[in-house]
Design an enzyme around this catalytic site. Structure first.
Site, PDB file in Angstrom:
ATOM      1  CB  CYS A 169      -0.910   0.012   1.227  1.00 14.29           C
ATOM      2  SG  CYS A 169      -1.923   1.509   1.279  1.00 14.29           S
TER       3      CYS A 169
ATOM      4  CG  ASN B  87      -1.949  -8.454  -1.223  1.00 17.66           C
ATOM      5  OD1 ASN B  87      -1.522  -7.567  -1.937  1.00 17.66           O
ATOM      6  ND2 ASN B  87      -2.974  -8.287  -0.416  1.00 17.66           N
TER       7      ASN B  87
HETATM    8  P1  HMG Z   1      -9.237  14.448  -0.932  1.00 20.06           P
HETATM    9  O1  HMG Z   1      -8.059  15.197  -1.437  1.00 20.06           O
HETATM   10  O2  HMG Z   1      -9.645  14.675   0.489  1.00 20.06           O
HETATM   11  O3  HMG Z   1     -10.478  14.662  -1.901  1.00 20.06           O
HETATM   12  O4  HMG Z   1      -8.939  12.908  -1.149  1.00 20.06           O
HETATM   13  P2  HMG Z   1     -11.644  15.728  -1.871  1.00 20.06           P
HETATM   14  O5  HMG Z   1     -12.901  15.005  -1.552  1.00 20.06           O
HETATM   15  O6  HMG Z   1     -11.251  16.897  -1.008  1.00 20.06           O
HETATM   16  O7  HMG Z   1     -11.658  16.214  -3.397  1.00 20.06           O
HETATM   17  C1  HMG Z   1     -10.562  16.955  -3.933  1.00 20.06           C
HETATM   18  C2  HMG Z   1     -10.584  16.868  -5.451  1.00 20.06           C
HETATM   19  O8  HMG Z   1     -10.346  15.535  -5.856  1.00 20.06           O
HETATM   20  C3  HMG Z   1     -11.911  17.270  -6.096  1.00 20.06           C
HETATM   21  O9  HMG Z   1     -11.607  17.895  -7.335  1.00 20.06           O
HETATM   22  C4  HMG Z   1     -12.579  15.979  -6.361  1.00 20.06           C
HETATM   23  O10 HMG Z   1     -13.492  16.004  -7.447  1.00 20.06           O
HETATM   24  C5  HMG Z   1     -11.404  15.083  -6.709  1.00 20.06           C
HETATM   25  P3  HMG Z   1     -11.703  19.494  -7.518  1.00 20.06           P
HETATM   26  O11 HMG Z   1     -13.139  19.809  -7.170  1.00 20.06           O
HETATM   27  O12 HMG Z   1     -10.741  20.048  -6.532  1.00 20.06           O
HETATM   28  O13 HMG Z   1     -11.329  19.676  -8.934  1.00 20.06           O
HETATM   29  N1  HMG Z   1     -11.704  13.688  -6.383  1.00 20.06           N
HETATM   30  C6  HMG Z   1     -11.647  12.652  -7.229  1.00 20.06           C
HETATM   31  N2  HMG Z   1     -11.264  12.558  -8.521  1.00 20.06           N
HETATM   32  C7  HMG Z   1     -11.351  11.333  -9.080  1.00 20.06           C
HETATM   33  N3  HMG Z   1     -11.760  10.226  -8.433  1.00 20.06           N
HETATM   34  C8  HMG Z   1     -12.124  10.280  -7.144  1.00 20.06           C
HETATM   35  C9  HMG Z   1     -12.057  11.539  -6.499  1.00 20.06           C
HETATM   36  N4  HMG Z   1     -12.333  11.932  -5.241  1.00 20.06           N
HETATM   37  C10 HMG Z   1     -12.128  13.237  -5.174  1.00 20.06           C
HETATM   38  N5  HMG Z   1     -12.551   9.190  -6.502  1.00 20.06           N
HETATM   39  C11 HMG Z   1      -9.655  10.636  -1.477  1.00 20.06           C
HETATM   40  C12 HMG Z   1      -9.844  11.919  -0.673  1.00 20.06           C
HETATM   41  C13 HMG Z   1     -10.429   9.544  -0.767  1.00 20.06           C
HETATM   42  C14 HMG Z   1     -10.206  10.863  -2.858  1.00 20.06           C
HETATM   43  C15 HMG Z   1      -8.137  10.330  -1.538  1.00 20.06           C
HETATM   44  O14 HMG Z   1      -7.656  10.273  -0.232  1.00 20.06           O
HETATM   45  C16 HMG Z   1      -7.844   9.037  -2.252  1.00 20.06           C
HETATM   46  O15 HMG Z   1      -8.014   8.920  -3.454  1.00 20.06           O
HETATM   47  N6  HMG Z   1      -7.337   8.012  -1.482  1.00 20.06           N
HETATM   48  C17 HMG Z   1      -7.076   6.703  -2.037  1.00 20.06           C
HETATM   49  C18 HMG Z   1      -5.872   6.071  -1.383  1.00 20.06           C
HETATM   50  C19 HMG Z   1      -5.693   4.676  -1.909  1.00 20.06           C
HETATM   51  O16 HMG Z   1      -6.172   4.317  -2.977  1.00 20.06           O
HETATM   52  N7  HMG Z   1      -4.965   3.847  -1.130  1.00 20.06           N
HETATM   53  C20 HMG Z   1      -4.708   2.473  -1.506  1.00 20.06           C
HETATM   54  C21 HMG Z   1      -5.919   1.593  -1.416  1.00 20.06           C
HETATM   55  S1  HMG Z   1      -6.275   1.070   0.240  1.00 20.06           S
HETATM   56  C22 HMG Z   1      -5.302  -0.358   0.456  1.00 20.06           C
HETATM   57  O17 HMG Z   1      -4.455  -0.645  -0.354  1.00 20.06           O
HETATM   58  C23 HMG Z   1      -5.578  -1.254   1.631  1.00 20.06           C
HETATM   59  C24 HMG Z   1      -6.305  -2.550   1.247  1.00 20.06           C
HETATM   60  O18 HMG Z   1      -5.529  -3.312   0.320  1.00 20.06           O
HETATM   61  C25 HMG Z   1      -6.565  -3.411   2.505  1.00 20.06           C
HETATM   62  C26 HMG Z   1      -5.309  -3.610   3.369  1.00 20.06           C
HETATM   63  O19 HMG Z   1      -4.270  -4.077   2.858  1.00 20.06           O
HETATM   64  O20 HMG Z   1      -5.425  -3.339   4.572  1.00 20.06           O
HETATM   65  C27 HMG Z   1      -7.673  -2.258   0.587  1.00 20.06           C
HETATM   66 MG    MG Z   2      -3.903  -4.632   0.825  1.00 17.03          MG
END
Ligand code: HMG
Ligand code: MG
Length: 311
Positions: free
Chosen positions: A253, A262
């Site tokens: 991650c 994984n």
């Molecule tokens: P943020 O910066 O707080 O977003 O991020 P926001 O809600 O303030 O929005 C800011 C801007 O981003 C806006 O645009 C939104 O439209 C845009 P503006 O109005 O400024 O032009 N925006 C988006 N654009 C495209 N797609 C979207 C989106 N959302 C907002 N979905 C956010 C908050 C959740 C989006 C950010 O933190 C994020 O993308 N995080 C993802 C992190 C991630 O993917 N991590 C890895 C996956 S988790 C993992 O791997 C664990 C897992 O495997 C299980 C384990 O191992 O434990 C699942």
């Molecule tokens: Mg994972």
């Protein structure tokens, strides 16, 4: 001479007769690559995994492309994927904007991803622990109304690199909120791979005691400390029948310090074959796929089974 190596099958009485492998290589694996894998390679990777008999293949994430540039091609990938009957391509969705994108791409199954800890909620989602639920609730409600299946992940269930130990009751409380919100399945993530089998028992017991039936639970083990397979066996003994794994052991991650790959799908399949637990995948085809993918990525697979059988 290269005789086909197989484990001797010795079934154990206290295990499920079959399980579902929830394959996360294309999402959890490729999100952690330092370079962006071309979309054509991702499509071939997923096609090969489907040909190998896997039916649940987490394909990508509709997250902010600046947060995870490796998966910024989500729309393009889904347009190119051949949708075959019986194949399920869940995707990660964090918020309403992500759900809009997933619905436009014709997705039928999404996964939201919560944190059991305050620090990781902030680092991974830019939200506090409580704010994450406010972000997910409308997503789950709308996805369900649209007829989508919804999985809920809980990360940092077995320890957090910033906060240290995480209480099983805290995991259970976060998980229960996701199930009450409408998540049909809960995947318990050992994001940094620090869990051990007794700890798995404790976390699963806490979730079941907290009101989440075992048939709604899945496990998601990263193999940082080599515990993923023994942790999986502990979970199977508790009655868990969905196990997350990543072909070739890809994964990690980008927002969690010290998270490595994984549980490798091939290592899982070898153990399941030895235990006589049905899973539907073809080990040779998986090994060939992970060997091919390792060549694309320019480094050998960390999977012990791929190393033993591949090449
Ligand atoms: P943020 O910066 O707080 O977003 O991020 P926001 O809600 O303030 O929005 C800011 C801007 O981003 C806006 O645009 C939104 O439209 C845009 P503006 O109005 O400024 O032009 N925006 C988006 N654009 C495209 N797609 C979207 C989106 N959302 C907002 N979905 C956010 C908050 C959740 C989006 C950010 O933190 C994020 O993308 N995080 C993802 C992190 C991630 O993917 N991590 C890895 C996956 S988790 C993992 O791997 C664990 C897992 O495997 C299980 C384990 O191992 O434990 C699942
Ligand atoms: Mg994972």
């Amino acid at each position: 001479m290269n005789p086909r190596k197989l484990p001797t099958v010795v079934p154990a009485a206290d295990l499920p007769s079959e399980i579902t492998i929830y394959e996360v290589g294309a999402r959890d694996g490729l999100q952690n690559e330092s370079t962006v894998v071309p979309v054509e390679v991702k499509v071939e990777f997923l096609d090969r995994l489907a040909d190998a008999g896997l039916t649940t293949l987490e394909a990508t994430s509709f997250v902010h492309p600046k947060w995870v540039p490796q998966l910024a091609d989500a729309e393009d990938l889904l347009r190119r994927l051949a949708r075959r009957p019986g194949l399920d391509y869940p995707v990660l969705v964090p918020n309403d904007r992500g759900l809009d994108r997933a619905l436009a791409a014709g997705v039928g199954h999404i996964a939201i991803f919560a944190s059991a800890t305050e620090t990781f909620a902030k680092r991974n989602l830019n939200r506090t622990l409580d704010e994450q639920f406010a972000m997910f609730a409308p997503v789950v409600t709308r996805a369900r109304a649209e007829g989508l299946r919804v999985r809920g992940y809980v990360s940092m269930c077995f320890g957090d690199p910033w906060e240290g130990a995480v209480a099983p009751d805290q995991v259970a409380a976060v998980g229960r909120r996701l199930v009450d919100m409408g998540c049909g399945q809960l995947s318990l993530g050992d994001t940094i791979g620090t869990g051990t089998p007794g700890h798995v028992d404790a976390v699963l017991d806490a979730c079941v005691d907290g009101g989440v039936p075992v048939n709604q639970l899945a496990v998601h083990f990263h193999d940082t400390f080599g515990q993923a397979l023994s942790n999986t066996l502990a979970a199977l003994r508790k009655g868990v029948t969905t196990v997350d794994a990543s072909a070739g052991g890809l994964g990690g991650c980008p927002y969690a310090e010290s998270a490595t790959g994984n549980l490798a799908t091939e290592d899982l399949v070898w153990m399941l074959d030895g235990l006589g637990v049905a899973h539907g995948a073809d080990l040779d085809a998986l090994v060939a796929t992970s060997t091919w993918m390792a060549e694309r990525l320019g480094r050998p697979s960390p999977s012990r089974v791929v190393r033993a059988l591949g090449g």
